[in-house]
Design a protein around this motif. Structure first.
Motif, PDB file in Angstrom:
ATOM      1  N   TYR A  40       3.264   8.399  77.473  1.00 42.54           N
ATOM      2  CA  TYR A  40       3.336   8.688  75.950  1.00 42.54           C
ATOM      3  C   TYR A  40       2.007   8.874  75.371  1.00 42.54           C
ATOM      4  O   TYR A  40       1.171   7.977  75.577  1.00 42.54           O
ATOM      5  CB  TYR A  40       4.372   7.785  75.172  1.00 42.54           C
ATOM      6  CG  TYR A  40       5.578   7.715  75.997  1.00 42.54           C
ATOM      7  CD1 TYR A  40       6.640   8.784  75.428  1.00 42.54           C
ATOM      8  CD2 TYR A  40       6.122   7.085  76.670  1.00 42.54           C
ATOM      9  CE1 TYR A  40       7.826   8.972  76.211  1.00 42.54           C
ATOM     10  CE2 TYR A  40       7.539   7.165  77.418  1.00 42.54           C
ATOM     11  CZ  TYR A  40       8.181   7.996  76.862  1.00 42.54           C
ATOM     12  OH  TYR A  40       9.456   8.275  77.634  1.00 42.54           O
ATOM     13  N   THR A  41       1.779   9.713  74.615  1.00 43.69           N
ATOM     14  CA  THR A  41       0.533   9.983  74.064  1.00 43.69           C
ATOM     15  C   THR A  41       0.601  10.330  72.514  1.00 43.69           C
ATOM     16  O   THR A  41       1.728  10.955  72.070  1.00 43.69           O
ATOM     17  CB  THR A  41      -0.553  11.049  74.757  1.00 43.69           C
ATOM     18  OG1 THR A  41       0.102  12.088  74.770  1.00 43.69           O
ATOM     19  CG2 THR A  41      -0.796  10.586  76.152  1.00 43.69           C
ATOM     20  N   LYS A  42      -0.306  10.429  71.675  1.00 39.21           N
ATOM     21  CA  LYS A  42      -0.472  10.666  70.339  1.00 39.21           C
ATOM     22  C   LYS A  42      -0.427  12.265  70.154  1.00 39.21           C
ATOM     23  O   LYS A  42      -0.242  12.612  69.020  1.00 39.21           O
ATOM     24  CB  LYS A  42      -1.160   9.811  69.454  1.00 39.21           C
ATOM     25  CG  LYS A  42      -0.776   8.448  69.371  1.00 39.21           C
ATOM     26  CD  LYS A  42      -1.766   7.687  68.724  1.00 39.21           C
ATOM     27  CE  LYS A  42      -1.147   5.993  68.514  1.00 39.21           C
ATOM     28  NZ  LYS A  42      -1.580   5.489  67.185  1.00 39.21           N
ATOM     29  N   SER A  43      -1.338  12.872  71.051  1.00 36.68           N
ATOM     30  CA  SER A  43      -1.473  14.521  70.801  1.00 36.68           C
ATOM     31  C   SER A  43      -1.210  15.123  72.063  1.00 36.68           C
ATOM     32  O   SER A  43      -1.430  14.585  73.311  1.00 36.68           O
ATOM     33  CB  SER A  43      -2.734  14.622  70.226  1.00 36.68           C
ATOM     34  OG  SER A  43      -3.815  14.213  71.444  1.00 36.68           O
ATOM     35  N   THR A  46      -4.408  15.174  74.409  1.00 35.16           N
ATOM     36  CA  THR A  46      -4.502  14.137  74.982  1.00 35.16           C
ATOM     37  C   THR A  46      -3.327  14.055  76.223  1.00 35.16           C
ATOM     38  O   THR A  46      -3.647  13.539  77.354  1.00 35.16           O
ATOM     39  CB  THR A  46      -4.167  12.645  74.138  1.00 35.16           C
ATOM     40  OG1 THR A  46      -5.070  12.600  73.176  1.00 35.16           O
ATOM     41  CG2 THR A  46      -4.420  11.477  75.049  1.00 35.16           C
ATOM     42  N   ARG A  75       7.882  17.051  73.464  1.00 33.61           N
ATOM     43  CA  ARG A  75       7.959  16.154  72.355  1.00 33.61           C
ATOM     44  C   ARG A  75       8.867  15.031  72.571  1.00 33.61           C
ATOM     45  O   ARG A  75      10.074  15.233  73.213  1.00 33.61           O
ATOM     46  CB  ARG A  75       8.290  16.662  71.096  1.00 33.61           C
ATOM     47  CG  ARG A  75       6.875  17.610  70.632  1.00 33.61           C
ATOM     48  CD  ARG A  75       7.268  18.403  69.317  1.00 33.61           C
ATOM     49  NE  ARG A  75       7.415  17.316  68.371  1.00 33.61           N
ATOM     50  CZ  ARG A  75       6.436  16.787  67.606  1.00 33.61           C
ATOM     51  NH1 ARG A  75       5.216  16.700  68.285  1.00 33.61           N
ATOM     52  NH2 ARG A  75       6.615  15.894  66.721  1.00 33.61           N
TER      53      ARG A  75
END
Length: 94
Positions: A40-43, A46, A75
């Motif tokens: 899991y990443t924020k963007s 990334t 997502r």
């Protein structure tokens, strides 16, 4: 080892322990069981970088192949991983 064998998850966990260690070193959030894992990443940017590094690590360091058809950037809404479904529980701004 045939897929579905009782030893398959154990051997996968042993083999992929190095990946777990590498992801922890990078401070990434992830879940895994046997040969299934999600990072899991924020963007999205990334996610692409982490995905490419993970692919290279698995291929070069562990000599494993990745099924590109089952892999990808998604997502974290309305998806299933390890038999568990995830759905949004709130809407932004409410």
């Amino acid at each position: 080892m045939p897929q579905g064998s009782p030893l398959s998850p154990l051997l996968s966990n042993i083999m992929l322990h190095e990946l777990d260690t590498e992801l922890e070193k990078q401070g990434l959030r992830f879940i895994c069981y046997a040969d299934d894992f999600s990072i899991y990443t924020k963007s999205k940017t990334t996610a692409r970088k982490v995905g490419n590094r993970g692919y290279t690590f698995l291929q070069n360091k562990l000599k494993l192949t990745i099924n590109r058809g089952k892999s990808g950037i998604r997502r974290p809404v309305h998806f299933t991983v390890l038999g568990f479904g995830f759905v949004p529980t709130y809407k932004k701004g409410e």
